[in-house]
Design an enzyme around this catalytic site. Sequence first.
Site, mmCIF file in Angstrom:
data_model
loop_
_atom_site.group_PDB
_atom_site.id
_atom_site.type_symbol
_atom_site.label_atom_id
_atom_site.label_comp_id
_atom_site.label_asym_id
_atom_site.label_seq_id
_atom_site.Cartn_x
_atom_site.Cartn_y
_atom_site.Cartn_z
ATOM 1 N N GLU A 47 0.839 -1.202 0.000
ATOM 2 C CA GLU A 47 0.000 0.000 0.000
ATOM 3 C C GLU A 47 0.877 1.256 0.000
ATOM 4 O O GLU A 47 0.590 2.230 -0.706
ATOM 5 C CB GLU A 47 -0.923 -0.010 1.220
ATOM 6 C CG GLU A 47 -2.015 -1.061 1.130
ATOM 7 C CD GLU A 47 -2.754 -1.230 2.442
ATOM 8 O OE1 GLU A 47 -3.944 -1.564 2.398
ATOM 9 O OE2 GLU A 47 -2.151 -1.051 3.509
ATOM 10 N N TYR A 48 1.960 1.211 0.787
ATOM 11 C CA TYR A 48 2.893 2.337 0.812
ATOM 12 C C TYR A 48 3.525 2.530 -0.566
ATOM 13 O O TYR A 48 3.619 3.651 -1.077
ATOM 14 C CB TYR A 48 3.976 2.092 1.865
ATOM 15 C CG TYR A 48 5.078 3.132 1.848
ATOM 16 C CD1 TYR A 48 4.895 4.368 2.467
ATOM 17 C CD2 TYR A 48 6.285 2.887 1.200
ATOM 18 C CE1 TYR A 48 5.893 5.331 2.440
ATOM 19 C CE2 TYR A 48 7.286 3.838 1.163
ATOM 20 C CZ TYR A 48 7.090 5.060 1.788
ATOM 21 O OH TYR A 48 8.072 6.003 1.755
ATOM 22 N N ASP A 49 3.956 1.405 -1.169
ATOM 23 C CA ASP A 49 4.557 1.480 -2.505
ATOM 24 C C ASP A 49 3.594 2.114 -3.505
ATOM 25 O O ASP A 49 3.991 2.927 -4.348
ATOM 26 C CB ASP A 49 4.951 0.083 -2.992
ATOM 27 C CG ASP A 49 6.110 -0.507 -2.206
ATOM 28 O OD1 ASP A 49 6.840 0.278 -1.570
ATOM 29 O OD2 ASP A 49 6.269 -1.740 -2.218
ATOM 30 N N LEU A 95 16.012 0.795 -1.462
ATOM 31 C CA LEU A 95 16.024 0.103 -2.752
ATOM 32 C C LEU A 95 14.778 0.446 -3.540
ATOM 33 O O LEU A 95 13.699 0.627 -2.963
ATOM 34 C CB LEU A 95 16.070 -1.418 -2.551
ATOM 35 C CG LEU A 95 17.374 -2.034 -2.064
ATOM 36 C CD1 LEU A 95 17.154 -3.501 -1.720
ATOM 37 C CD2 LEU A 95 18.473 -1.888 -3.104
ATOM 38 N N LYS A 129 15.287 -10.758 0.471
ATOM 39 C CA LYS A 129 14.952 -9.441 1.018
ATOM 40 C C LYS A 129 14.356 -9.664 2.404
ATOM 41 O O LYS A 129 13.179 -9.979 2.553
ATOM 42 C CB LYS A 129 13.971 -8.690 0.126
ATOM 43 C CG LYS A 129 13.718 -7.262 0.610
ATOM 44 C CD LYS A 129 12.809 -6.502 -0.331
ATOM 45 C CE LYS A 129 12.629 -5.071 0.159
ATOM 46 N NZ LYS A 129 12.069 -4.980 1.523
ATOM 47 N N GLU A 187 20.531 -6.713 8.279
ATOM 48 C CA GLU A 187 19.159 -6.595 8.775
ATOM 49 C C GLU A 187 19.047 -7.286 10.128
ATOM 50 O O GLU A 187 19.467 -8.438 10.288
ATOM 51 C CB GLU A 187 18.207 -7.264 7.777
ATOM 52 C CG GLU A 187 16.797 -6.766 7.829
ATOM 53 C CD GLU A 187 16.572 -5.552 6.930
ATOM 54 O OE1 GLU A 187 15.423 -5.076 6.891
ATOM 55 O OE2 GLU A 187 17.530 -5.081 6.274
ATOM 56 N N LYS A 302 21.326 -7.751 -7.300
ATOM 57 C CA LYS A 302 22.452 -6.814 -7.336
ATOM 58 C C LYS A 302 23.407 -7.187 -8.469
ATOM 59 O O LYS A 302 23.669 -8.371 -8.704
ATOM 60 C CB LYS A 302 23.236 -6.858 -6.010
ATOM 61 C CG LYS A 302 22.417 -6.517 -4.779
ATOM 62 C CD LYS A 302 23.252 -6.653 -3.509
ATOM 63 C CE LYS A 302 22.444 -6.315 -2.267
ATOM 64 N NZ LYS A 302 23.224 -6.490 -1.021
ATOM 65 N N CYS A 420 -35.852 -9.547 0.666
ATOM 66 C CA CYS A 420 -34.887 -10.442 0.036
ATOM 67 C C CYS A 420 -34.681 -10.055 -1.429
ATOM 68 O O CYS A 420 -35.659 -9.885 -2.167
ATOM 69 C CB CYS A 420 -35.371 -11.889 0.142
ATOM 70 S SG CYS A 420 -34.338 -13.063 -0.758
ATOM 71 N N CYS A 444 -37.952 -19.442 -1.047
ATOM 72 C CA CYS A 444 -36.892 -18.631 -1.657
ATOM 73 C C CYS A 444 -36.028 -19.498 -2.571
ATOM 74 O O CYS A 444 -35.378 -20.441 -2.105
ATOM 75 C CB CYS A 444 -36.018 -18.000 -0.570
ATOM 76 S SG CYS A 444 -34.663 -16.998 -1.217
#
Length: 686
Positions: A47-49, A95, A129, A187, A302, A420, A444
């Site tokens: 979502e951030y990306d 990155l 990653k 990390e 890389k 309904c 129904c």
Amino acid sequence: MTQNTADTHASAQAQEVIAKMRTLIAQVRKHNNAYYVMDEPTISDNEYDQLRLSLIELEERYPELTQPDSPTASVGDNPLPSFSQVQHDIAMLSLGNIFNYQDLQEFMRRVNDRLSDADRNPEYEIEMKLDGLAVSLKYHNGQFVRGVTRGDGQMGEDITQNVKTINNIPLVIEAAQDIDVLEVRGEVLMPKAGFKRLNRLAQENGDKTFANPRNAAAGSLRQLDPAVAASRPLAFYAYSVNQGLPEAITLQSAALTWLKQLGFTVSDFERVKTAQQVQDYYESMIQKRADLAFEIDGMVIKVDDLTLQSQLGALSREPRWATAYKFPAETVMTTLNSIEWQVGRTGQLTPVGKLEPVQVGGVTVSNVTLHNFGEIQRLDVRAGDTVSVHRAGDVIPKVTRVWHDLRPEGTSAVTLPTHCPVCDSPVVLPEGEALARCTGELFCPAQQQEALIHFVSRKAMDIDGLGERWLISFFEHGIVKTVADIYHLNEHADELVTLEKLGEKSVSNMLRAIEESKKTTLARFIYALGIRGVGETTAQNLAQYFGDLPELMGASIDALEAVPDVGHITAELIYNFFRAEHNIEVINALQQAGVYWDKVEQQALDNLPLEGQTWVITGTLVASGMSRDDAKAHLQALGAKVSGSVSAKTSALLAGEKAGSKLTKAQSLGVRVVLEDEFLKMIGAS
């Protein structure tokens, strides 16, 4: 159009673009702070990306309107003031991200474009990653002197005392005594097993739990008291040498090997040449991801040659010689186009969100359940909203967030239908319940169809070859109205052959499966009736307790409440079901059509040999040819509960041939393993 009109139009468009930029800048800055400073991200990485990419796309399209305070040129936000701040000797860059094979090819093309003809198509090094907190470690003549977080990429936070408590970080490196300054980056993360233990202890002590291993690792490193960090199960994985690398080492892969020789832990890595080789390794890691001891969210690619890395250089935020190949997102943003109401076999109304189709976890998702009206109110979700959709593994996709600040004008709140949508019968929402229901019952059509589909399902009457598509077709053509009509389909064989182009062979196979299903068990039959509140286990308990159908049908509410797992409400539902005239007619018609079962030997359920035990089944039962469902029924008849996964609470594992990871886990936990021959003796089948 006059020049003044054109200028006014352009100005209005510019203001609209700037307004959108300002909204996105505010969002990115807010989440930068939550992620980089507070270590409490409120949205997923994907979502951030997407927010950041939306801002970048606008800035690339309208460079003249780019705002001076745009966060796209920086890595994070300001470090916390509670730790002393340290200037990085070399900027700790973030990155860039790629998300598919086309992105990968484009990344490699950009690399080639910046290299000479002789250097093009270089070898690449691929590593995991890791999903933790980036940290820089500095050594003077082999002695550890400082640990610093990434911070904003230029300035980080001094967390030296906490870093010293991490067991797998070497504090003295004899082989580096002649190196004036050695800087190793990597990390800090918390392995999955340690994360589970930490949260379990927190729950037992009534403390706050962590949302995920990354938050737990970051939160542990940010403790002002090193004793707290020392108590946490942290690990450091090195991924680069930024100062002090011997001149003889000219490859990233060789640098990782050297780090291992110095005593650092590094993740697995691979050297490759082509985009297809990268893709193959990437896809293999997606399959292995769940079995790793730690969380990863992609692969890092890389350029392996360190000289070429220097030639390629970096942008303000990220290197040109590396990128992160993210795994398929498990949470993505999309538009909720509309909300429709579906009616289930018990009359339950379920709101279903119709989405703008989107890839989530490698699968295209266009529908998502909203569960019930209460959930709609809790989320405050409306048609037209931007929503976050989450899907992990085989979990049904769900809406986890509504972006209210992106809501378009003119939307209206969702209201509960009064009638309904299928049969127009009144809809009721009983006090204290979350589920609204259609009152039409067998009037129904939606409930009738769902009852038919449930009746033939694998755990009910298990009629292979009579799928949902054909059942609905038979229902719509008036051939099947009740479940009893299924056993009269042989009377319509000629009609079925021409209907929907079924063909003689398909019809023959279907009719044979229907005939074979007549011999069943009492528990399956009870479950197949679709009594509200009666699931598979309750049906098994009812069969075991009453022994035969007449005894169950004549039972009082008090007698029903004596059955394990049957409460007062469920007892009333069962009691009323067997007193509805149309239900009695259907049951009689089924028995007249030849449906039968062996009478169950009644036992007090608390005296069953496996009562209170939890069993798991794995592998293939070759000697008996018994299916897992049949084995499950035998175990349930002996009082056991049958689970789908092995845990420390598992009593025994029934292991057939080609048993896989469940057997390995059971052995590691000391869970009793029962082989097929022992199981057959247990149930009296050998």
